[in-house]
Design a protein around this motif. Structure first.
Motif, PDB file in Angstrom:
ATOM      1  N   PRO A 177       0.830  -1.213   0.000  1.00 20.41           N
ATOM      2  CA  PRO A 177       0.000   0.000   0.000  1.00 20.41           C
ATOM      3  C   PRO A 177       0.861   1.259   0.000  1.00 20.41           C
ATOM      4  N   ILE A 178       0.433   2.237  -0.775  1.00 19.92           N
ATOM      5  CA  ILE A 178       1.195   3.478  -0.912  1.00 19.92           C
ATOM      6  C   ILE A 178       0.891   4.435   0.228  1.00 19.92           C
TER       7      ILE A 178
ATOM      8  N   ALA B 119      -3.953   1.170   2.213  1.00 21.63           N
ATOM      9  CA  ALA B 119      -3.800   0.143   3.251  1.00 21.63           C
ATOM     10  C   ALA B 119      -5.165  -0.269   3.796  1.00 21.63           C
ATOM     11  N   LEU B 120      -6.047   0.695   4.003  1.00 16.78           N
ATOM     12  CA  LEU B 120      -7.384   0.387   4.510  1.00 16.78           C
ATOM     13  C   LEU B 120      -8.194  -0.395   3.493  1.00 16.78           C
ATOM     14  N   LYS B 121      -8.099  -0.020   2.211  1.00 10.49           N
ATOM     15  CA  LYS B 121      -8.806  -0.761   1.165  1.00 10.49           C
ATOM     16  C   LYS B 121      -8.327  -2.203   1.112  1.00 10.49           C
ATOM     17  N   LYS B 122      -7.021  -2.392   1.172  1.00  6.17           N
ATOM     18  CA  LYS B 122      -6.460  -3.741   1.117  1.00  6.17           C
ATOM     19  C   LYS B 122      -6.885  -4.543   2.342  1.00  6.17           C
TER      20      LYS B 122
ATOM     21  N   SER C 233     -10.303  -8.860   4.795  1.00  4.72           N
ATOM     22  CA  SER C 233     -11.246  -9.322   5.814  1.00  4.72           C
ATOM     23  C   SER C 233     -12.565  -9.737   5.181  1.00  4.72           C
ATOM     24  N   LYS C 234     -12.970  -9.090   4.103  1.00  2.88           N
ATOM     25  CA  LYS C 234     -14.188  -9.461   3.393  1.00  2.88           C
ATOM     26  C   LYS C 234     -14.057 -10.842   2.777  1.00  2.88           C
ATOM     27  N   ALA C 235     -12.908 -11.113   2.171  1.00  2.00           N
ATOM     28  CA  ALA C 235     -12.675 -12.407   1.525  1.00  2.00           C
ATOM     29  C   ALA C 235     -12.653 -13.530   2.555  1.00  2.00           C
ATOM     30  N   GLY C 236     -12.180 -13.262   3.746  1.00  2.00           N
ATOM     31  CA  GLY C 236     -12.106 -14.275   4.793  1.00  2.00           C
ATOM     32  C   GLY C 236     -13.453 -14.605   5.402  1.00  2.00           C
ATOM     33  N   THR C 237     -14.414 -13.686   5.302  1.00  3.64           N
ATOM     34  CA  THR C 237     -15.723 -13.916   5.901  1.00  3.64           C
ATOM     35  C   THR C 237     -16.801 -14.210   4.876  1.00  3.64           C
ATOM     36  N   ALA C 238     -16.424 -14.374   3.630  1.00  2.00           N
ATOM     37  CA  ALA C 238     -17.413 -14.657   2.581  1.00  2.00           C
ATOM     38  C   ALA C 238     -18.031 -16.031   2.824  1.00  2.00           C
ATOM     39  N   ARG C 239     -19.347 -16.118   2.570  1.00  3.97           N
ATOM     40  CA  ARG C 239     -20.056 -17.385   2.745  1.00  3.97           C
ATOM     41  C   ARG C 239     -20.510 -17.908   1.398  1.00  3.97           C
ATOM     42  N   LYS C 240     -20.691 -19.196   1.345  1.00  8.47           N
ATOM     43  CA  LYS C 240     -21.230 -19.802   0.135  1.00  8.47           C
ATOM     44  C   LYS C 240     -22.725 -19.529   0.097  1.00  8.47           C
ATOM     45  N   THR C 241     -23.218 -19.244  -1.089  1.00  7.57           N
ATOM     46  CA  THR C 241     -24.651 -19.085  -1.238  1.00  7.57           C
ATOM     47  C   THR C 241     -25.160 -20.270  -2.020  1.00  7.57           C
ATOM     48  N   GLY C 242     -26.139 -20.934  -1.491  1.00  5.58           N
ATOM     49  CA  GLY C 242     -26.687 -22.106  -2.138  1.00  5.58           C
ATOM     50  C   GLY C 242     -27.253 -23.038  -1.087  1.00  5.58           C
ATOM     51  N   SER C 243     -27.791 -24.124  -1.546  1.00  2.57           N
ATOM     52  CA  SER C 243     -28.406 -25.057  -0.608  1.00  2.57           C
ATOM     53  C   SER C 243     -27.368 -26.000  -0.016  1.00  2.57           C
ATOM     54  N   LYS C 244     -27.757 -26.663   1.041  1.00  2.00           N
ATOM     55  CA  LYS C 244     -26.860 -27.593   1.726  1.00  2.00           C
ATOM     56  C   LYS C 244     -26.639 -28.858   0.894  1.00  2.00           C
ATOM     57  N   THR C 245     -27.538 -29.112  -0.068  1.00  2.00           N
ATOM     58  CA  THR C 245     -27.402 -30.327  -0.876  1.00  2.00           C
ATOM     59  C   THR C 245     -26.386 -30.156  -1.975  1.00  2.00           C
ATOM     60  N   GLY C 246     -26.005 -28.925  -2.248  1.00  2.00           N
ATOM     61  CA  GLY C 246     -25.028 -28.674  -3.285  1.00  2.00           C
ATOM     62  C   GLY C 246     -25.654 -28.577  -4.675  1.00  2.00           C
ATOM     63  N   ARG C 247     -26.938 -28.702  -4.754  1.00  2.00           N
ATOM     64  CA  ARG C 247     -27.623 -28.577  -6.048  1.00  2.00           C
ATOM     65  C   ARG C 247     -27.893 -27.116  -6.355  1.00  2.00           C
TER      66      ARG C 247
END
Length: 75
Positions: free
Chosen positions: A44-45, A50-53, A58-72
């Motif tokens: 970061p310059i 630095a804050l954006k990075k 932190s956003k990438a680490g807390t991302a959740r999968k969207t979809g059903s539990k069956t994987g379909r």
């Protein structure tokens, strides 16, 4: 803080000409070059970068999968 950097005569002449052509100072050329180098290596310059990075990591680490539990996928 001042530091000395040595250039060969040909490189210095070309840098001076580039500064004249762009109506910029040698310092502005150096600032741009070093900012590009840091960006290339993911450093970061300033605080804003630095804050954006940090927010992006932190956003990438807390991302959740969207979809059903069956994987379909919904039809």
């Amino acid at each position: 803080m001042r530091k000395l950097i040595a250039f060969d005569d040909d490189t210095l002449d070309k840098l001076k000409q580039l500064a004249r052509d762009r109506m910029a100072t040698f310092q502005e050329l150096a600032d741009e070059a070093f900012a590009d180098l840091l960006k290339k290596h993911g450093i970061p310059i300033d605080l804003k970068d630095a804050l954006k990075k940090s927010a992006g990591l932190s956003k990438a680490g807390t991302a959740r999968k969207t979809g059903s539990k069956t994987g379909r996928t919904p039809s």
